[in-house]
Design a protein around this motif. Structure first.
Motif: not given
Length: 181
Positions: A90-99
């Motif tokens: 949706k709306m090209g939104r994303c969230k990244r998490r580096r472990v």
């Protein structure tokens, strides 16, 4: 002249909105990063409601032949090109998490083609998105990213019929995308 200024102003607003939705961080992704989005699937609003989180779908970044993909459970476990995956949200939104802050290599071949798990159950040779990530990190790196918790611990009021239709037990343990964040 006033109409011309209005059209120019609307055009500038449209360009600004488009620029906001265009991901600028694709070069920052590394294999092993977790990626989250607001899915446009029919079940997304139910996941958002139950978990009280905007993030309803997730995957893990893998590299194949120098290109970045998202390993995801959607219909089946598959590789989706990173940009396509981001654009599909949706709306090209994303969230990244580096472990892990070290280079990792995800061994993903054994997961490819596995069916999606509509009942959100562990250990049945099917996968839902957050379970896939949970299992990969636990099995390959010895890291438990979250503590599975009973479905009933989420906001499931009004979802009883849907859960019954899918064969879900309120006491079964699950890991939701928001739990991995």
């Amino acid at each position: 002249m006033k109409k011309f200024k209005t059209i120019i102003m609307l055009l500038l607003v449209a360009i600004a909105l488009y620029a906001q939705r265009t991901p600028r961080v694709t070069n920052d992704f590394k294999e092993g990063d977790l990626i989250f989005q607001v899915s446009q699937s029919r079940q997304s609003p139910f996941i958002q409601l139950a978990t009280n989180s905007p993030w309803s779908h997730c995957g893990v970044i893998v590299e194949k032949e120098g290109k970045l993909y998202v390993l995801e459970a959607s219909n089946v476990v598959k590789l989706t090109p990173l940009k396509k995956w981001i654009d599909r949200g949706k709306m090209g939104r994303c969230k990244r998490r580096r472990v892990l802050n070290k280079p990792v290599k995800i061994k993903y071949a054994k997961y490819l083609g596995k069916r999606y798990d509509l009942a959100f159950k562990f250990n049945n040779d099917k996968y839902y998105c957050s379970e896939l990530i949970y299992d990969i990190y636990k099995d390959q790196f010895g890291i438990q990213l979250a503590t599975p918790k009973p479905v009933k611990s989420y906001h499931i009021f009004g979802l009883g019929k849907l859960m019954k239709r899918r064969g879900m037990d309120p006491n079964q343990k699950v890991v939701a995308p928001c739990d991995l964040l």
